[in-house]
Design a protein around this motif. Structure first.
Motif, short mmCIF file in Angstrom:
data_model
loop_
_atom_site.label_atom_id
_atom_site.label_comp_id
_atom_site.label_asym_id
_atom_site.label_seq_id
_atom_site.Cartn_x
_atom_site.Cartn_y
_atom_site.Cartn_z
N MET A 1 0.83 -1.18 0.00
CA MET A 1 0.00 0.00 0.00
C MET A 1 0.88 1.25 0.00
N GLY A 8 -1.54 -2.58 5.42
CA GLY A 8 -0.80 -3.61 4.71
C GLY A 8 0.61 -3.84 5.22
N GLU A 511 -2.59 5.75 7.20
CA GLU A 511 -2.85 5.57 5.77
C GLU A 511 -3.59 6.78 5.20
N GLY A 659 -9.25 -10.80 2.81
CA GLY A 659 -9.36 -9.54 2.07
C GLY A 659 -8.08 -8.75 2.26
N THR A 660 -8.23 -7.45 2.44
CA THR A 660 -7.06 -6.62 2.70
C THR A 660 -6.67 -6.75 4.16
N HIS A 720 -6.11 -12.99 -1.43
CA HIS A 720 -6.45 -11.58 -1.19
C HIS A 720 -7.61 -11.17 -2.09
N PRO A 722 -10.26 -8.45 -1.76
CA PRO A 722 -10.80 -7.38 -0.92
C PRO A 722 -12.32 -7.40 -0.92
N PHE A 728 -10.94 -0.07 2.56
CA PHE A 728 -9.72 -0.77 2.15
C PHE A 728 -9.98 -2.22 1.69
N GLY A 729 -11.22 -2.68 1.81
CA GLY A 729 -11.52 -4.08 1.48
C GLY A 729 -11.20 -5.05 2.60
N VAL A 730 -11.15 -4.54 3.85
CA VAL A 730 -10.84 -5.45 4.96
C VAL A 730 -12.05 -6.34 5.25
#
Lengths: 781, 162, 266
Positions: A1, A8, A511, A659-660, A720, A722, A728-730
């Motif tokens: 990231m 990340g 971030e 995911g992320t 992975h 997302p 963030f796609g967590v």
């Protein structure tokens, strides 16, 4: 990231230094002037009327009973589900008239030291008139069983029915496989027990509880209900918390008692749960019983699943999750990650004379996965195919995403079959097959097993409303404030109990804002300082509170750029914010300078500056209300000693799609730890009860949790995908590790035992269980 | 004060201490409640979980099943007393690098035990580390990070070939 | 849980210790490393009025070779036996047994005498010293006496110790060069108390061929019959006859002994 410390990055934890130096502050470390210690008189019998409680004259004034609480108007704990037909229990914090499980608090003793409080507790005599006991949920639902709550017609807390009629499928399916499957009652065993220090803050005119809880704001709500206080008159301050796993996710009767006593005695009081109390009075997780049938075609393609699932919910409904969360979950999640058309499930939450059931890491998913994954292997055996192939045949496929399954679960993303293929490759199925064919020099039996699951996490409003839980999560909020010197303070109402939030939320904020992680401070949990939250449970904190932190920081970023642009004499739209600087072309101004301007030099601010300044409270909800769906396949290779029934885990692989990942090191840590607990569920952990409802384990000598040599060096592979719905796609992954090990290990053990024709279906798969299976199949060795 | 109280003199983290203790007060309670050294944690109080592991005369011991009164004349070191210890510093760094702690409750006992393992078993492989550490329970980490941390310190201390 | 209240004394001589133990009305208990008694005290399963700490008595901490035996003082810790560094005519067997007891932190405090006095049927020393043919040297108000291990352990948590007596030392006979030692514990976890223990001493030089089964419900089963080393069926039958009861419960003991025998069989 974007940076080496943002989302990340596997950065080291901000929490570590104090914990490594013994400078954490856990509840047992809290000492207040004049503080007194509490010990509880607990019921030694599982079901009885209390005839009398006799306090020796020496100790008058040092012992309090349920009558004292009731006399002060303290109300019983009451956790009602919104589902129709739910029977509500009343749980007085100290038993009144009746006790309903061994370990139930009956009286509280106050002294200067815990030892002296225990001396008093030992001197209190309680006269019990013993009643018949419900130990086994299958017996407890039969007509004529003794009733746990005598004003109820029976011991059924709630019965639910999901799905429809499968008679047409049953009539035509090529394959029909049925199993009886059981998971044992377990303790959660955080290394730190529960604990609470209660005192009156005279200045704030508040009752203050320093309590090891995952859900401070909910504890406040529950306490207010029991004590008849305004919520504003109560402050909950969680200290460092030595693990929770669910056990610290409820309002404890002991918290109610300590809170009441601190007010009544007008002095600080402390109770810390010791290990014996935890094992005896808090054996409260995982006990499921399934009668389950799978229908499939001749290739093993699932046509339908029918199940009756009983959950031993114990004596009372816990606040806030109720006595039926677990069973309600089963009804909706039993199909797991499989795509099949027909489904029927009846669930029954049964009241017994055992401690109240509490959602433990994974909640019902661990039992559901154990049942469903056994069925996949059973279907494979019935059609003569590798379990791996049948699993692939039935899993939801990536091209179906987003996918609504037979119970309406909305799968957001991912490639489930690929997780199976990668796990098979990593564990080396062919190698295991060859090894098995060669045989072991020591006579042990080797087998390989798989389990795939989805972990619905960060459950949204509709999900919790659908389960009837009175505490329905909505938007999660975070407060973010840039300090006058350019640092950042974050405030969230969730509560870390080992999840590394001080680090990971700082990474999220970094971030967005570029402020260095070591200049970001997290304040969490404290009800006086943080936004309301339902707390940390259900693998929700990163998705929900992390999303809120990101949202709040984005709003801050806009304001920082607005002020920064003004200082640089450019429109905010022409600026960027990165690495702690607002930039426009070659010119830049630091966040620190922006902060200085807002706080100390407001004369330099633009006239139309947002008067909200550099602090923001923002709410957040993901784009989908269904929660996130992370998933994994676990693969295990075991060696079973057919003479002793012992199991060695030779290899263990997790292929996980979280995911992320905000901090991959932390994600891995959650998985390793979850797997270790799952191994406990699979092979070691069980609270045995005798026919009188006596728990038969009271120390770590007889309740075994896995140690260094019982847990293998788990190998984790990541996929992975997302989430399309979250920041963030967590995706939530905190519980996942604990879901699949019983299933994967059961399938591996059954693969190992297959040449002997033996099958195990119950967890934990102890030597006794395995030897019994071998005996039924014609004798061990 | 307790009718059976005894006065003991001992060294705690390098400092001479004289204190009255009830014989039934175990060493962990003495350290935590009377000396306010709360880095030593109680996880079971029956000698199994290892959270309370401290050093008595340099050797790891369970402070929950050792009574303070029996430590008259002894030298006791807790995690706080290892703050400046070079090996403990290496271990702290390695535990952090390898994510060998989550909630941190078992950690002080883990560090004391790990320090002993590094000193006593410099050639231990991972399996030997696991056996040697098996007297300390952790419910969070699944042990992987802890084993890796000890591995890191053991490897760093191995003499390098010329 | 915290221990019930007790008094405490740490005599410096054996005579003082015996006097303390004798003058009391049975409420006094000797204690060494407190690794077995400590948990019982904390759980209030034991509530003595007086603990007599015998670890400050120098003679109880000696390890010495006396004639054809290794004499280990009652207060010698498992860790000291594990680490060696003492003359040992028993070929390192005590060190190997000690290394498998519980965990290092427990071994640093726990003592051989304390373990024997506690007499948990699953304890390593109960099994190993029985197989080694050790004698327990007991000190009491009327002097010293020596009791063979096989007679010392009377049952689960029961010894031949009489009121006022303590264990002074354990005398382990020297093994011959050709001696072989087999020892197998069935544990579900490392350091856990054994569920079934098989211990075998084959010392043809001294004419010893002894099989011991321990960690059952009572005292160890001792089989002194050289033929049983070679004849598995006869051995199983002999153990089964002595243990009695449910075949499923006996099974781990048979397996443990069989595997211990395999260790001594070249």
């Amino acid at each position: 990231m974007s940076t080496t410390t943002g989302v990340g990055a596997p950065i080291r934890r901000k929490e570590d230094d104090r914990l490594l130096r013994g400078r954490g502050r856990f509840v047992g470390d809290v000492a207040l002037p004049g503080m007194r210690e509490l010990a509880f008189v607990r019921s030694p019998v599982a079901h009885a009327r209390i005839r009398a409680i006799e306090v020796p004259p020496d100790h008058a004034g040092a012992v309090f009973t349920g009558a004292d609480l009731a006399g002060d108007g303290v109300r019983a704990i009451r956790a009602a589900s919104g589902l129709p037909g739910f029977k509500v229990s009343e749980q007085p914090a100290l038993a009144i008239d009746k006790v309903r499980f061994v370990g139930e608090p009956v009286a509280v003793c106050v002294a200067d030291t815990r030892a002296e409080a225990e001396d008093i507790a030992a001197a209190v005599f309680v006269d019990y008139d013993e009643l018949p006991v419900n130990v086994d949920m299958l017996e407890a639902v039969k007509p004529g069983a003794p009733r746990v709550h005598e004003h109820w017609p029976d011991n059924v807390i709630l019965e639910t029915r999901t799905g429809g009629d499968l008679s047409a499928v049953a009539a035509t399916a090529a394959v029909r496989v049925s199993r009886t499957i059981r998971t044992a009652r377990q303790c959660m065993v955080p290394l730190e027990g529960k604990g609470v220090v209660a005192h009156r803050d005279r200045q704030a005119e508040q009752l203050v509880l320093t309590t090891s809880t995952q859900i401070p704001h909910i504890v406040r709500a529950g306490l207010a209900e029991c004590l008849g206080l305004d919520q504003g008159a109560i402050r909950i301050v969680p200290p460092d918390i030595g693990g929770g796993f669910g056990w610290k996710g409820l309002l404890q009767p002991e918290e109610v008692v300590a809170a009441w006593l601190a007010l009544r005695l007008d002095t600080p009081v402390r109770w810390t749960e010791d290990r014996r109390e935890h094992l005896v009075a808090a054996a409260n997780a995982r006990e499921h019983h399934y009668e389950i049938t799978a229908y499939a075609d001749a290739r093993g393609r699932l046509l339908g699943i029918e199940a009756d699932a009983l959950v031993d919910a114990g004596a009372y409904s816990v606040y806030p999750f109720t006595a039926c969360l677990e069973a309600a979950q089963i009804g909706s999640i039993l199909p797991g990650p499989y795509d099949f058309p027909h489904y029927r499930c009846r669930t029954v939450s049964v009241a017994t004379n055992k401690p109240p059931l509490v959602p433990f890491r994974g909640v019902a998913r661990t039992g559901v996965c154990f049942a469903m994954e056994q069925m996949i292997d059973a279907v494979a055996a019935a059609v003569g195919r590798e379990a791996l192939e049948v699993r692939l045949e039935n899993l939801v496929r990536p091209e179906q995403m987003p996918f609504d399954n037979v119970t309406g679960k909305h799968f957001d993303s991912g490639d489930y079959p690929e997780s199976v293929r990668r796990a098979a490759a990593a564990i080396g199925v062919e190698g295991v097959r060859e090894r098995r064919a060669r045989g072991e020099p020591d006579g042990r039996l080797v087998g390989v097993g798989f389990a795939t699951y989805c972990e619905q996490a960060a459950h949204g409003t509709a999900v919790y409303h659908g389960w009837g839980i009175p505490m329905v999560p909505g938007h999660e909020q975070a407060h973010a404030r840039i300090t006058p010197d350019g640092g950042l303070e974050l405030r969230v109402g969730v509560q870390s109990h080992g999840q590394s939030m001080e680090t990971t939320f700082a990474q999220v904020a970094h971030e967005v804002l570029g402020i260095p992680v070591d200049r970001i401070k997290l304040v969490h949990g404290d009800t006086a300082l943080t936004p309301y939250s339902t707390g940390t449970w259900g693998s929700r904190s990163m998705v929900m509170a992390g999303g809120a932190v990101a949202t709040a920081c984005r709003r801050l970023a806009e304001r920082v750029r607005r002020i920064g642009g003004h200082l640089l004499q450019v429109p905010a739209g022409d600026t960027t914010l990165a690495d702690g600087c607002v930039r426009a072309g070659a010119a830049s101004v630091t966040v620190r300078e922006v902060a200085h301007t807002w706080y100390r030099a407001p004369q330099r601010l633009p006239a139309d500056v947002d008067p909200g300044g550099l602090e923001v409270t923002a709410g957040y909800k993901p784009g989908s209300d269904h929660g996130t769906f992370s998933y994994a396949t676990h693969a295990a290779v075991v060696a079973v000693d057919p003479e002793l029934g012992s199991v060695e885990i030779l290899d263990y692989v997790v292929v996980e799609d979280a995911g992320t990942m905000v901090n991959p090191m932390v994600v891995d840590g959650q998985i390793y730890g979850g797997v270790a607990q799952g191994i406990g569920t699979a092979l070691y952990e069980r609270m045995p009860y005798d026919a009188e409802g006596q728990p038969l384990a009271s120390t770590f000598m007889d309740y075994l949790i896995p140690g260094f040599t019982e847990v293998p060096h788990v190998r984790i592979l990541h996929m992975h995908t997302p989430s399309p719905y979250t920041e963030f796609g967590v995706k939530g992954i905190g519980e996942g590790g604990a879901i699949a090990p019983p299933a994967a290990l059961c399938n591996a053990i059954n693969d190992a035992l297959a040449p002997r024709g033996a099958t195990v279906t119950d967890a934990p798969m102890t030597p006794e269980v395995i030897l019994e299976a071998l005996r039924r199949a014609g004798g061990p060795a | 004060m307790n009718q059976h109280a005894r006065t003991i003199s001992l060294t705690v983290n390098g400092h001479a201490v004289t204190a009255a203790v009830a014989p039934r007060t175990h060493l962990a309670d003495f350290l935590r409640e009377q000396r306010l050294l709360t880095g030593t944690h109680l996880g079971c109080e029956h000698g199994v979980c290892g959270a309370c592991t401290i050093l008595i005369d340099g050797e790891p011991a369970r402070s929950c099943i050792t009574y303070a009164v029996a430590c008259d004349g002894r030298s006791v070191t807790t995690v706080e007393g290892l703050d400046a210890d070079p090996l403990a510093a290496e271990l702290r760094d390695a535990f952090s690098a390898e994510h060998g702690l989550q909630c941190g409750f078992c950690t002080p006992g883990m560090l004391v035990a790990a320090r002993d393992v590094v000193q006593r078993l410099p050639d231990a492989d991972d399996a030997a580390v696991r056996v040697a550490m098996s007297g300390n329970l952790c419910r969070c980490t699944g042990y992987v990070g802890i084993v890796n941390a000890i591995r890191r310190v053991l490897d760093a201390r191995k003499p390098r070939p010329e | 849980m915290k221990a019930a209240d007790f008094d405490y004394a740490a005599p410096r001589t054996l005579d003082d210790a015996l006097a303390l133990l004798a003058r009391d009305d049975g409420a006094a208990r000797p204690v060494a490393g407190s690794q077995s008694l400590g948990p019982m005290l904390n759980l209030r399963l034991a509530q003595p009025g007086l603990l007599v700490d015998i670890t400050r008595i120098p003679e109880l901490r000696d390890i010495a070779v006396d004639g054809d035996a290794l004499v280990v003082g009652a207060c010698v810790t498992h860790a000291r036996l594990e680490d060696g560094g003492y003359p040992d005519p028993t070929g390192g067997v005590p060190a190997r047994v000690a290394a498998g007891i519980a965990y290092r932190a427990v071994r640093n405090r726990g003592t051989i005498g304390g373990s024997l006095a506690h007499a948990d049927p699953a304890a390593d020393w109960v099994a190993a010293l029985t197989a080694l043919g050790a004698d327990v040297i007991v000190a009491g108000p009327h002097g010293r006496r020596s009791v063979a291990m096989a007679d010392f352990i009377v049952g689960a948590f029961e010894t031949d110790l009489r009121p006022g007596e303590i264990i002074a030392a354990v005398r382990i006979p020297a093994l011959s060069e050709r001696a072989r030692w087999g020892y197998v514990k069935v544990c579900r976890k490392t350091g856990e108390f054994s569920h079934a223990t098989g211990a075998v001493l084959a010392d043809p030089g001294r004419g010893v061929a002894r099989c011991v089964v321990a960690a059952a419900s009572g005292r160890p089963v001792v089989l002194d019959d050289p033929r049983l080393l070679a004849d598995a069926a006869a051995r199983d039958a002999a153990v089964a006859a002595r243990l009695g009861g449910d075949p499923a419960a006996i099974r781990p003991h048979l397996v443990a002994l069989r595997r211990a025998v395999a260790q001594v069989t070249p």
